[in-house]
Design an enzyme around this catalytic site. Structure first.
Site, PDB file in Angstrom:
ATOM      1  CG  ASP A   8      -1.923  -1.141   1.240  1.00  0.00           C
ATOM      2  OD1 ASP A   8      -1.550  -2.254   0.814  1.00  0.00           O
ATOM      3  OD2 ASP A   8      -3.063  -0.952   1.712  1.00  0.00           O
ATOM      4  CD  GLU A  39      -6.394   0.573   0.664  1.00  0.00           C
ATOM      5  OE1 GLU A  39      -7.613   0.631   0.526  1.00  0.00           O
ATOM      6  OE2 GLU A  39      -5.852   0.194   1.715  1.00  0.00           O
ATOM      7  CG  ASN A  40      -4.004   3.526   1.639  1.00  0.00           C
ATOM      8  OD1 ASN A  40      -3.489   2.408   1.706  1.00  0.00           O
ATOM      9  ND2 ASN A  40      -5.203   3.790   2.142  1.00  0.00           N
ATOM     10  CG  ASN A  67     -10.383  -0.449   2.835  1.00  0.00           C
ATOM     11  OD1 ASN A  67      -9.298  -0.916   2.484  1.00  0.00           O
ATOM     12  ND2 ASN A  67     -10.510   0.273   3.910  1.00  0.00           N
ATOM     13  CG  HIS A  68      -8.952   3.746   2.053  1.00  0.00           C
ATOM     14  ND1 HIS A  68      -9.828   4.509   2.790  1.00  0.00           N
ATOM     15  CD2 HIS A  68      -8.240   3.024   2.948  1.00  0.00           C
ATOM     16  CE1 HIS A  68      -9.649   4.260   4.077  1.00  0.00           C
ATOM     17  NE2 HIS A  68      -8.691   3.365   4.202  1.00  0.00           N
ATOM     18  CG  HIS A 151      -7.180  -4.456   0.303  1.00  0.00           C
ATOM     19  ND1 HIS A 151      -5.956  -3.857   0.190  1.00  0.00           N
ATOM     20  CD2 HIS A 151      -7.928  -3.618   1.065  1.00  0.00           C
ATOM     21  CE1 HIS A 151      -5.959  -2.709   0.833  1.00  0.00           C
ATOM     22  NE2 HIS A 151      -7.148  -2.547   1.379  1.00  0.00           N
ATOM     23  CG  HIS A 176      -6.841  -3.624   4.733  1.00  0.00           C
ATOM     24  ND1 HIS A 176      -7.371  -2.374   4.476  1.00  0.00           N
ATOM     25  CD2 HIS A 176      -7.364  -4.020   5.938  1.00  0.00           C
ATOM     26  CE1 HIS A 176      -8.205  -2.044   5.478  1.00  0.00           C
ATOM     27  NE2 HIS A 176      -8.204  -3.016   6.364  1.00  0.00           N
ATOM     28  CG  HIS A 178      -1.319   0.234   5.807  1.00  0.00           C
ATOM     29  ND1 HIS A 178      -1.652   1.561   5.843  1.00  0.00           N
ATOM     30  CD2 HIS A 178      -2.005  -0.277   4.747  1.00  0.00           C
ATOM     31  CE1 HIS A 178      -2.496   1.839   4.869  1.00  0.00           C
ATOM     32  NE2 HIS A 178      -2.738   0.730   4.192  1.00  0.00           N
TER      33      HIS A 178
HETATM   34 FE   LIG Z   1      -4.085   0.501   2.642  1.00  0.00          FE
HETATM   35 FE   LIG Z   2      -7.224  -1.011   2.819  1.00  0.00          FE
END
Ligand SMILES: [Fe+2]
Ligand SMILES: [Fe+2]
Length: 259
Positions: A8, A39-40, A67-68, A151, A176, A178
């Site tokens: 990520d 995603e981030n 999810n982001h 994820h 996910h 991290h």
């Molecule tokens: Fe993430």
């Molecule tokens: Fe995530």
């Protein structure tokens, strides 16, 4: 086929370290393909077009999500324009077809499947049924080298995904949380696995965010706007070697670099 998979990428510090280190990592490791979970990538939530362009110019080939990802709706346009921009396909019927891609590498095709776990995640379809469905797509079925970015929050759900896919895909790589885990291995059936690859962002943070704001949230219960942490970043990734003719992995190694 050597795969470099980057965990990520979080905010500007994450993008900057990818830009700084990826060219030399590519020289050194000679991967056939570079995948990054992004995603981030923009302020910790989703990925804008400019962040995509920046990471693509740095050498990322395929962009997975989580999810982001849908936190920035412009990702829909990017996904329509670029088949290599993915989002977990079991999140919504609207983006289901953007959950996987077949990418031509110098060492042959690689199928990348992006799915999301159900534990602690809202409104997500069963990831096992989703991945099963994708694996039965005749085009994906025809590709030997196939990896899954799973994820998910729960270690057990990730371990279950490995059991489900053991010997059927080249790698199941968790994202996910991290936080990188110390369990990278290749199973007897040739599937590389790690519960979580970790994060590419500021290490002295709370999973990428400024600790001060997060602490204030925890202490008061008031949802102050999160802020990306500043400071020195670390790039976390795994290097996976896949026999492209059989799809079996021969090795997986965790990699962490800050310079
Ligand atoms: Fe993430
Ligand atoms: Fe995530």
């Amino acid at each position: 086929m050597r795969l470099l998979f980057i965990g990520d990428v979080f905010g500007r510090p994450g993008r900057t370290i990818v830009r700084r280190l990826l060219p030399q990592l590519k020289q050194e490791l000679q991967p056939a393909v570079v995948v990054a979970n992004t995603e981030n990538a923009t302020h910790g939530t989703g990925m804008t077009r400019s962040a995509f362009e920046e990471l693509r110019a740095a050498g990322v080939d395929i962009f997975t999500g989580g999810n982001h990802t849908l936190g920035k709706p412009e990702i829909l346009e990017l996904m329509q324009e670029y088949s290599q921009v993915l989002c977990p396909g079991n999140v919504s019927p609207v983006i289901r077809r953007h959950g996987s891609v077949i990418w031509q590498t110098p060492d042959g095709p690689l199928a990348v499947i992006n799915a999301m776990g159900q534990y602690c995640m809202n409104g997500v379809d069963n990831p096992f049924r989703y991945v099963e469905e994708v694996l039965h797509d005749p085009q994906i079925e025809a590709v030997c080298a196939r990896i899954v970015d799973f994820h998910a929050e729960a270690t057990a759900e990730k371990a279950a995904m490995l059991s489900f896919l053991d010997g059927r895909v080249s790698a199941v790589l968790g994202t996910h949380t991290h936080v990188p885990t110390a369990d990278a291995r290749v199973t007897a059936l040739g599937t590389a696995f790690i519960t979580d690859v970790g994060m590419t962002g500021v290490r002295s943070s709370i999973i990428g965010l400024d600790p001060e704001v997060v602490m204030r949230r925890f202490q008061t219960g008031i949802m102050y706007a999160p802020r990306v942490a500043e400071g020195d970043a670390t790039l976390m990734a795994v290097v996976v070697d896949i026999d492209a003719s059989t799809g079996s992995s021969t090795s997986i190694a965790l990699l962490q670099r800050d310079r």
